[in-house]
Design a protein around this motif. Structure first.
Motif, PDB file in Angstrom:
ATOM      1  N   TYR A  89       6.504   7.740   0.212  1.00 42.36           N
ATOM      2  CA  TYR A  89       6.459   6.268   0.147  1.00 42.36           C
ATOM      3  C   TYR A  89       5.044   5.707   0.292  1.00 42.36           C
ATOM      4  O   TYR A  89       4.753   4.645  -0.233  1.00 42.36           O
ATOM      5  CB  TYR A  89       7.409   5.651   1.181  1.00 42.36           C
ATOM      6  N   GLU A  90       4.191   6.433   0.991  1.00 41.40           N
ATOM      7  CA  GLU A  90       2.806   5.935   1.113  1.00 41.40           C
ATOM      8  C   GLU A  90       2.143   5.886  -0.260  1.00 41.40           C
ATOM      9  O   GLU A  90       1.526   4.901  -0.640  1.00 41.40           O
ATOM     10  CB  GLU A  90       1.986   6.869   2.002  1.00 41.40           C
ATOM     11  N   PHE A  91       2.320   6.983  -0.997  1.00 41.65           N
ATOM     12  CA  PHE A  91       1.746   7.040  -2.352  1.00 41.65           C
ATOM     13  C   PHE A  91       2.395   5.977  -3.242  1.00 41.65           C
ATOM     14  O   PHE A  91       1.719   5.244  -3.957  1.00 41.65           O
ATOM     15  CB  PHE A  91       1.949   8.438  -2.950  1.00 41.65           C
ATOM     16  N   LYS A 121       3.792   3.221  -2.533  1.00 38.94           N
ATOM     17  CA  LYS A 121       3.377   1.861  -2.201  1.00 38.94           C
ATOM     18  C   LYS A 121       1.941   1.592  -2.651  1.00 38.94           C
ATOM     19  O   LYS A 121       1.645   0.579  -3.281  1.00 38.94           O
ATOM     20  CB  LYS A 121       3.483   1.688  -0.690  1.00 38.94           C
ATOM     21  N   GLN A 122       1.075   2.537  -2.382  1.00 40.78           N
ATOM     22  CA  GLN A 122      -0.343   2.289  -2.666  1.00 40.78           C
ATOM     23  C   GLN A 122      -0.681   2.353  -4.160  1.00 40.78           C
ATOM     24  O   GLN A 122      -1.510   1.603  -4.647  1.00 40.78           O
ATOM     25  CB  GLN A 122      -1.200   3.305  -1.898  1.00 40.78           C
ATOM     26  N   TYR A 123      -0.010   3.238  -4.886  1.00 41.12           N
ATOM     27  CA  TYR A 123      -0.497   3.525  -6.247  1.00 41.12           C
ATOM     28  C   TYR A 123       0.456   3.184  -7.388  1.00 41.12           C
ATOM     29  O   TYR A 123       0.104   3.408  -8.529  1.00 41.12           O
ATOM     30  CB  TYR A 123      -0.827   5.021  -6.367  1.00 41.12           C
ATOM     31  N   THR A 124       1.689   2.751  -7.092  1.00 39.49           N
ATOM     32  CA  THR A 124       2.623   2.640  -8.221  1.00 39.49           C
ATOM     33  C   THR A 124       3.290   1.277  -8.342  1.00 39.49           C
ATOM     34  O   THR A 124       3.330   0.505  -7.391  1.00 39.49           O
ATOM     35  CB  THR A 124       3.753   3.693  -8.127  1.00 39.49           C
ATOM     36  N   THR A 125       3.827   1.040  -9.518  1.00 36.58           N
ATOM     37  CA  THR A 125       4.601  -0.163  -9.814  1.00 36.58           C
ATOM     38  C   THR A 125       5.925   0.300 -10.431  1.00 36.58           C
ATOM     39  O   THR A 125       5.936   1.281 -11.172  1.00 36.58           O
ATOM     40  CB  THR A 125       3.844  -1.019 -10.866  1.00 36.58           C
ATOM     41  N   GLY A 144       4.482  11.920  -4.948  1.00 34.45           N
ATOM     42  CA  GLY A 144       3.041  11.739  -4.748  1.00 34.45           C
ATOM     43  C   GLY A 144       2.260  12.909  -5.324  1.00 34.45           C
ATOM     44  O   GLY A 144       1.156  13.232  -4.889  1.00 34.45           O
ATOM     45  N   ARG A 154      -6.914   9.564  -9.215  1.00 36.90           N
ATOM     46  CA  ARG A 154      -6.076   8.427  -8.756  1.00 36.90           C
ATOM     47  C   ARG A 154      -6.756   7.081  -9.027  1.00 36.90           C
ATOM     48  O   ARG A 154      -6.576   6.123  -8.273  1.00 36.90           O
ATOM     49  CB  ARG A 154      -5.736   8.558  -7.271  1.00 36.90           C
ATOM     50  N   GLY A 191      -5.449   0.104 -11.046  1.00 35.83           N
ATOM     51  CA  GLY A 191      -5.074   0.688  -9.756  1.00 35.83           C
ATOM     52  C   GLY A 191      -3.641   1.198  -9.660  1.00 35.83           C
ATOM     53  O   GLY A 191      -3.226   1.685  -8.615  1.00 35.83           O
ATOM     54  N   GLN A 192      -2.861   1.081 -10.732  1.00 38.99           N
ATOM     55  CA  GLN A 192      -1.441   1.396 -10.625  1.00 38.99           C
ATOM     56  C   GLN A 192      -0.953   2.417 -11.657  1.00 38.99           C
ATOM     57  O   GLN A 192      -1.360   2.380 -12.822  1.00 38.99           O
ATOM     58  CB  GLN A 192      -0.617   0.111 -10.840  1.00 38.99           C
TER      59      GLN A 192
END
Ligand code: MGD
Ligand code: MGD
Ligand code: MO
Length: 767
Positions: free
Chosen positions: A330-332, A334-338, A408, A631, A636-637
């Motif tokens: 979930y960290e990945f 949240k930070q990197y995806t849509t 991730g 990454r 950013g996504q």
């Protein structure tokens, strides 16, 4: 221009001959490589290139100062084996190029085009290396020698006679070096068109499309070193034992370090079952120890991959929802995806039973696979043509991306995407601008560096190019390598398309069927191969290539060229440009006189090639930047995407046919008639069929059958195939490419990538 029709069509055969050569069937091999591979490699090299000479050549393959193997695009390890940094099939590719046999003007005097077209692809390829430029005049039955100057003048004139530059098509096969490819696209764009179809359109186009939409780069994200850190490696729709044998070494090494390997394929391909490394001494002498590479084998139905992926993701989502262990990252996310919510909603709705039905994989195996993936976080997924050549190919590959994103598993050591490329520089050619849909940035950079206005509208891809020729919208076809007629779908349709042209030109090393099914007039321009010394005004040259993992490195030929009349591909482009372009601001002679100059222009035009001439001279070359690996996704996504299950409904007598490679071929080049790992010898006109299906349809082993495809009202037939009972899922059959290409409908293509569906042709079998 005066568009005379082909008034004297020669009676040429666009298909390989249907003579049977004596089928023998044994049980498929359980171990790949080992001593049999060594014997086979040495046999081919001795027969074609001579034993002593051949062995000397092989020692240079993939060495830091040697040539890049013209076989596949698998990367070279940092530390190379001194005895053999090549494989059985690389050796066969080298044998083909370094053969001592020659196709010279006397050969063409002896054999008419009509006669040659009755030969099989195997016989054509085995005739030897092309030695002189030759012309087939409109009213002639034989090719005859022509001088290089006359040949270029003729092409220049035909191109300039066209009403529009878009009436010409410039194809590329994936062996062309970076330097030749860059010059070629520059010439084509200065001439005024983006009609630059390439073999990639039939190969990994679906991967490029799927990956750029989701991860912002059309290339894979892993390096060879990642294999040693991976915890799980999934190999889908790929037969590395035959097509990328050196990948087995990477898998073996990964396995030694604890990685688990999952193999998803309709066929139990040898190599993933067990493998003996011929580069290790015990492999060469055939020790009894062999390693079973795959831990889980999912014998999926053809195009059952979406069902497998959806089922696995559903089971993983269930485990994740139960808590207890961390399944999704979930960290990945949240930070990197849509798009995760929409994706999860779709996955939660998956009907497991439907997936089991469609994939043919039972629940227990799906659960085991899901469990393995849930428990590990460093996952690599490798794939090739088994995923890319389907109508829903882009969707399936994007579902693979979804799987990696939830874990991730993008942009960290030991994890990522690995589309395994085919031709040894197919990836580099695209980087160099061999693309019918160039980006605006690329065109703007060309405009700036070469003081001209490149054409802005997109050109034809491979399928569109065939249709344009068929419909009389294009009149000159020029191929930088390859075998367009036999590699493309719908052979009879494509034959008519080529025959509609005023002029067809093939830059080639070996004879193939595209030299025989021609336009009104035809030229063959023979060129240097990878293994050969390339001398230009400033002295010995080397070229550079990009492998499947984005490493750019040099390739240097050492052999005396097969004939004194051969030109290098860059020289052919330079002369073509000089003969065609009246107002080019480019000094083509200076450029081709020293390939360092070409590389300087590449550096100025394409990002990632800073200090190209210096870095390409480093022993291991250099890595191109990769936004997915780093990454640094676009805005950013990275994107999750949602894809439906395909329909895949068959009528009562229908089968799904995939067209695959045997162990003894390189695409349309037939090295030999054996498919050793599958236990099929001395015959290529075979159809692999499930035993229960054979019983149900009353078909005997080795019975002769006709294969028919009916697509949108058009019937296509491939007569006289011998049935081989095989371990393949029910209602799935397999044939070899290119014999079965006649059945692949020109209109049956993948969504978005427009790749012919060579792995999904609905057929009926007429006994
Ligand atoms: N020796 C040799 N090396 C080569 C080549 C060659 O012809 N000979 N060709 C080069 C080129 S250009 C390329 S692109 C690559 C091709 O390399 P591969 O993609 O390995 O080649 P194919 O024989 O087309 O094999 C496709 C594999 O996908 C499986 N498959 C088919 N349909 C499906 C499906 O629906 N789902 C799944 N999961 N699997 C499926 C088939 O059983 C087969 O194992 O190899 C390159 N290297
Ligand atoms: N049904 C079906 N069709 C397919 C496929 C499939 O799986 N099934 N696979 C598709 C794929 S993945 C690909 S990549 C395409 C391949 O399509 P192509 O790349 O067009 O075909 P090849 O057979 O690789 O081309 C072989 C010819 O290239 C020439 N050649 C070899 N080396 C050199 C060189 O160094 N320079 C030059 N100028 N010429 C050279 C030789 O004359 C040889 O005859 O086929 C596609 N077609
Ligand atoms: Mo390919």
């Amino acid at each position: 221009m005066n568009k005379t029709k082909n008034t004297t069509p020669r009676k040429v055969n666009p298909l390989t001959s249907e003579k049977f050569t004596g089928l023998e069937v044994t049980s498929p091999k359980t171990v790949a490589a080992g001593i049999e591979a060594v014997k086979s490699a040495l046999h081919h090299i001795a027969k074609e290139a001579g034993m002593v000479r051949g062995n000397r050549i092989l020692l240079k393959a993939n060495q830091k100062k040697g040539f890049d193997c013209p076989g596949c695009a698998w990367p070279d390890p940092q530390t190379r084996s001194k005895i053999a940094e090549y494989c059985e099939n690389g050796a066969k590719a080298i044998a083909e190029e370094t053969t001592l046999k020659r196709v010279d003007p006397a050969f063409f005097k002896k054999h008419s085009v009509e006669e040659l077209s009755q030969w099989s692809d195997y016989e054509l390829g085995k005739s030897g290396r092309l030695t002189h430029p030759v012309l087939l005049k409109a009213d002639s039955s034989h090719y005859e020698a022509i001088s290089w100057d006359d040949a270029f003048a003729m092409i220049g004139q035909k191109l300039n006679d066209l009403d529009s530059p878009d009436e010409a098509i410039f194809y590329t096969s994936g062996r062309t070096s970076n330097e030749a490819a860059f010059m070629y696209q520059l010439f084509v764009r200065q001439f005024g068109t983006n009609n630059l179809p390439d073999c990639s359109n039939m190969c990994h186009e679906s991967s490029g499309t799927a990956l750029s939409e989701t991860l912002g780069i059309g290339k894979g994200s892993v390096t060879l070193e990642d294999f040693d850190e991976a915890e799980v490696i999934v190999v889908m729709g790929q037969n590395p034992g035959t097509n990328h044998p050196r990948m087995l070494t990477a898998l073996q090494s990964a396995k030694k370090q604890g990685a688990k390997i999952v193999h998803i394929n309709p066929l139990p391909e040898t190599g993933l079952v067990a493998f003996k490394n011929p580069q290790k001494l015990n492999g060469w002498v055939g020790s009894t120890s062999s390693s079973a590479l795959s831990d889980l084998f999912l014998q999926v139905r053809i195009n059952g991959d979406m069902a497998v992926l959806k089922a696995i993701l559903k089971l993983m989502a269930e485990q994740d929802a139960q808590g207890g262990q961390k399944v999704f990252d979930y960290e990945f996310i949240k930070q990197y995806t849509t798009g995760f919510e929409a994706f999860l909603e779709d996955i939660e709705k998956v009907n497991l039973e439907e997936c089991i039905q469609q994939s043919g994989i039972d629940k227990a195996l799906l659960e085991q696979t899901a469990d393995l993936l849930s428990r590990h976080n460093k996952i690599i997924v490798c794939w090739a043509m088994g995923l890319t050549q389907h109508e829903n190919a882009v969707g399936v590959i994007q579902q693979v991306v979804n799987l990696l994103l939830v874990k991730g598993s993008i942009g960290k050591p030991g994890a990522g995407t690995c589309p395994v490329r085919g031709h040894s520089n197919v990836q580099g050619d695209r980087t160099m601008g061999i693309w019918e849909k160039p980006s605006q940035m690329f065109l703007d950079n060309l405009a700036k560096n070469f003081s001209f206005t490149p054409p802005q509208h997109h050109g034809y891809d491979t399928v569109e190019a065939i249709k344009a020729m068929y419909e009389g919208k294009a009149h000159v076809f020029f191929a930088m390598g390859g075998n367009f007629l036999s590699a493309t779908p719908d052979t009879e349709y494509t034959a008519k398309a080529l025959q509609n042209c005023q002029l067809t030109v093939q830059v080639s090393t070996k004879l193939n069927r595209s030299h025989l099914i021609t336009g009104h007039e035809a030229l063959i321009l023979p060129c240097l191969g990878r293994t050969e010394l390339d001398m230009q005004a400033s002295g010995k040259q080397f070229v550079s290539v990009e492998n499947s993992m984005g490493v750019v490195h040099q390739s240097r030929g050492h052999l005396k060229p097969a004939s004194a009349h051969l030109l290098s591909e860059p020289m052919i482009v330079a002369k073509l440009a000089q003969a065609t372009l009246q107002n080019s601001a480019t000094d083509w002679s200076t450029l081709v006189g020293n390939y360092d100059q070409v590389r300087e222009h590449i550096e100025a035009t394409i990002p990632g090639f800073e200090q190209y001439n210096q870095r390409v001279r480093q022993p291991n070359g250099f890595h191109l930047p990769n936004v997915a690996r780093e990454r640094k996704f676009k805005n950013g996504q990275a994107f999750f995407t949602v894809h439906p299950l395909p329909q895949n409904k068959l009528a009562s007598k229908e089968f799904i046919m995939m067209t695959i490679r045997s162990h003894d071929q390189y695409n349309t080049t037939i090295y030999g008639l054996d498919d050793r790992y599958r236990g099929i010898y001395n015959e290529r006109r075979v159809v692999l069929m499930n035993r229960e299906d054979m019983q149900e349809f009353g078909i005997q082993s080795q019975q002769k059958v006709d294969l028919m495809s009916s697509y949108e009202g058009v019937e296509r037939t491939a007569p006289a195939f011998l049935v081989v009972p095989y371990d393949i899922p029910k209602r799935c059959v397999a044939t070899y490419f290119p014999e079965a290409n006649v059945l692949v409908p020109i209109d049956s293509v993948a969504f978005k990538s427009n790749t012919p569906t060579s792995k999904y042709v609905v057929v009926t079998i007429n006994a």
